[in-house]
Write an enzyme that holds these catalytic residues in place. Structure first.
Site, PDB file in Angstrom:
ATOM      1  N   HIS B 127      70.337  53.613  15.960  1.00 66.69           N
ATOM      2  CA  HIS B 127      69.048  53.275  15.319  1.00 66.69           C
ATOM      3  C   HIS B 127      68.830  54.110  14.056  1.00 66.69           C
ATOM      4  CE1 HIS B 127      64.577  52.377  15.393  1.00 66.69           C
ATOM      5  NE2 HIS B 127      64.566  53.544  14.759  1.00 66.69           N
ATOM      6  N   GLU B 128      68.992  55.412  14.207  1.00 64.06           N
ATOM      7  CA  GLU B 128      68.680  56.304  13.059  1.00 64.06           C
ATOM      8  C   GLU B 128      69.646  56.067  11.902  1.00 64.06           C
ATOM      9  OE1 GLU B 128      65.451  57.443  15.084  1.00 64.06           O
ATOM     10  OE2 GLU B 128      65.940  57.621  12.965  1.00 64.06           O
ATOM     11  N   HIS B 131      68.454  53.424   9.724  1.00 65.95           N
ATOM     12  CA  HIS B 131      67.518  53.893   8.677  1.00 65.95           C
ATOM     13  C   HIS B 131      68.291  54.538   7.533  1.00 65.95           C
ATOM     14  CE1 HIS B 131      63.988  53.004  10.957  1.00 65.95           C
ATOM     15  NE2 HIS B 131      64.076  53.997  11.817  1.00 65.95           N
ATOM     16  N   HIS B 137      62.051  49.455  10.580  1.00 64.16           N
ATOM     17  CA  HIS B 137      61.899  49.056  11.976  1.00 64.16           C
ATOM     18  C   HIS B 137      61.805  47.544  12.079  1.00 64.16           C
ATOM     19  CE1 HIS B 137      60.435  53.278  13.279  1.00 64.16           C
ATOM     20  NE2 HIS B 137      61.717  53.099  13.504  1.00 64.16           N
TER      21      HIS B 137
END
Lengths: 89, 440
Positions: B127-128, B131, B137
């Protein structure tokens, strides 16, 4: 005069502000968020999370607020050149 | 901010992105090698869908720098102890913080734990890094970019992006291989797909072996570390028997002077008289000082009095400096101290009848010997070479950090070899890795 949000909702208000659903309270006037603004913010959060949009901090909403998560906001601030951050779909 | 970092807007303009784990959690359940490996695999998820490639660097500055921090760490996103906010990462367009990825070191970071236990590091890392590459998101419940932690996402070696995430990241960086980018006549090429194509990977790197389903060509204890060789690659285990990387390294890139064309090695051992490392392949052998080949090699294995065809396996005893070579049903004993083959050699191997021969590889510990065949291994009594009870066991499971139903469960609850038992007292100077070239 708009009804300010009751103090005991400050946890949810802080959460909604943290993740971009609610603009920060006005630091100068210390003006609390109006309840309409909070309700609208809760709806936005529920829509993003895919839970029923009731506008109130019901159980499903509170459970999400308590769920571990990424610190970054879900709603990104408008970019400097005025263009809104790219909204996903 | 950092030299050479060219991240602009919502995406990196460079294709080959460096990474580094800068700080680790204090009291962590996960070892550093595991954290590094999970970081590698979490980045690999994104490189599989795009032309991006990631490589780990040892220096101070990396494009993507991972840190485990706690509470207020002065980046505007203070952590809050266990639970709540677990991690964050900054977008490529962030002038000060692009590439910074922070995990809350107060979380209980886990790997392959039950869903309701701890916080799965791999899932959060994927997930990170989304980014870090420019994704925000997602409201989609299937997306890895959903802001809420939803538990583990399965085996890091198998995980693949959901279609939504694949589409989103390809919108920023284009597809993985120019050849696979199918543009319909009506479809205008995306701006991002007009970015310069990535340098193509050298074609001569064959796909490297899967450590969890391969047999072994050779294995050796070198300066207290264990090296497993397969094809043109090797895995390296630290003194504590921890895999240094889930992905094998190219032998010829580390063992300087070993020909790149060499398909496999038959045997490797450290000579305890002078800590040289000897490689055998077919009729030839090489002598290495640290990881550089000595002048005048390769030479024919007949130097040892061995048959021209080479050997299947070898191991060397530090105690009496005898080296044992195995080929088919025969074994030779070579006296390293005097540089001479034992008169009685060869003899019929003592292994015969007790385990399948020819063996693939042999390894000597301080008081025991290991024989490797196929995907299994035996622990042998030092003198008689008799297999101990509870063997064979799975190489993948006990040595190469593979678990799960694919690998035969241990036939007896004996603990896998630990570093202490395999630790000879005869370590030479540590092998310094001057440069590590990975195949991709």
């Amino acid at each position: 005069r708009p009804v300010p949000t009751p103090a005991d909702e400050s946890g949810e208000v802080a959460w909604l502000t943290q993740y971009g659903y609610l603009p920060p309270a006005n630091p100068v006037t210390g003006q609390l968020q109006t309840w309409e603004a909070v309700t609208s913010a809760i709806r936005g959060m529920q829509r993003f999370a895919g839970v029923p949009e009731t506008g109130i901090p019901d159980d499903a909403t509170l459970a999400l607020i308590r769920t571990p998560r990424c610190s970054l906001p879900d709603v990104l601030p408008a970019r400097k050149n005025g263009r809104q951050w790219r909204k996903r779909r | 901010k950092s030299r050479g970092r060219r991240s602009a807007g919502l995406a990196w303009t460079k294709r080959n992105i460096s990474w580094k784990v800068k700080t680790y959690p204090r009291e962590a359940r996960l070892g550093r090698e595991t954290i590094r490996a999970l970081t590698h695999y979490a980045l690999k998820v994104w490189s599989e869908a795009t032309p991006l490639t990631f490589h780990e660097v040892g220096g101070s500055s990396a494009d993507v720098s991972v840190e485990f921090l706690r509470l207020d760490h002065q980046d505007g996103y203070p952590f809050d102890g266990p639970g709540g906010m677990v991690a964050h990462a900054f977008f490529p367009g962030d002038p000060q913080r692009a590439g910074h990825v922070h995990f809350d070191s107060d979380e209980d970071w886990t790997f392959r734990s039950p869903d309701d236990y701890g916080t799965d590091l791999f899932a959060v890392a994927v997930h990170e890094f989304g980014h870090s590459l420019g994704l925000a998101h997602s409201p989609s419940k299937r997306s890895i970019m959903r802001p809420y932690y939803q538990g583990p996402v399965g085996d890091p070696l198998q995980y693949q992006l959901q279609a939504d995430d694949r589409t989103d990241i390809q919108r920023l960086y284009g597809m993985a291989r120019p050849g696979s980018r199918v543009l319909h006549s009506t479809e205008k090429p995306e701006a991002s797909s007009l970015l310069p194509d990535p340098p193509s990977l050298p074609r001569d790197f064959p796909e490297f072996p899967d450590r969890c389903s391969s047999s072994i060509d050779a294995v050796a204890q070198i300066r207290g570390e264990t090296f497993f060789f397969k094809g043109q690659y090797f895995w390296r285990l630290t003194h504590g028997q921890h895999l240094t990387s889930l992905r094998p390294a190219l032998s010829a890139a580390f063992w300087r002077g070993l020909p790149r064309s060499l398909g496999k090695v038959d045997a490797v051992y450290e000579r305890h008289t002078d800590h040289r490392i000897l490689f055998f392949s077919g009729p030839l052998y090489w002598v290495f000082k640290d990881n550089g080949v000595e002048e005048g090699y390769p030479r024919p294995v007949t130097d040892f009095g061995l048959p021209q065809g080479g050997v299947d396996a070898a191991f060397s005893w530090p105690h009496d400096r005898k080296t044992f070579f195995f080929k088919g049903g025969l074994q030779w004993c070579y006296e390293e101290a005097v540089g001479r083959m034992d008169e009685g050699s060869p003899t019929h191997t003592a292994l015969g009848g007790q385990l399948p021969t020819p063996v693939d590889a042999m390894l000597s510990g301080s008081d025991e010997v290991y024989a490797f065949k196929g995907r299994q291994y035996w622990k042998l009594e030092r003198h008689s070479l008799k297999p101990e009870k509870g063997y064979p066991r799975s190489i993948a499971r006990d040595w190469l950090d593979c678990t799960g139903e694919l690998y035969p469960p241990p036939s007896a609850p004996t603990s896998p070899p630990t570093g202490a038992k395999l630790q000879p007292d005869w370590r030479g100077p540590p092998l310094e890795v001057e440069r590590c070239v990975c195949p991709s």
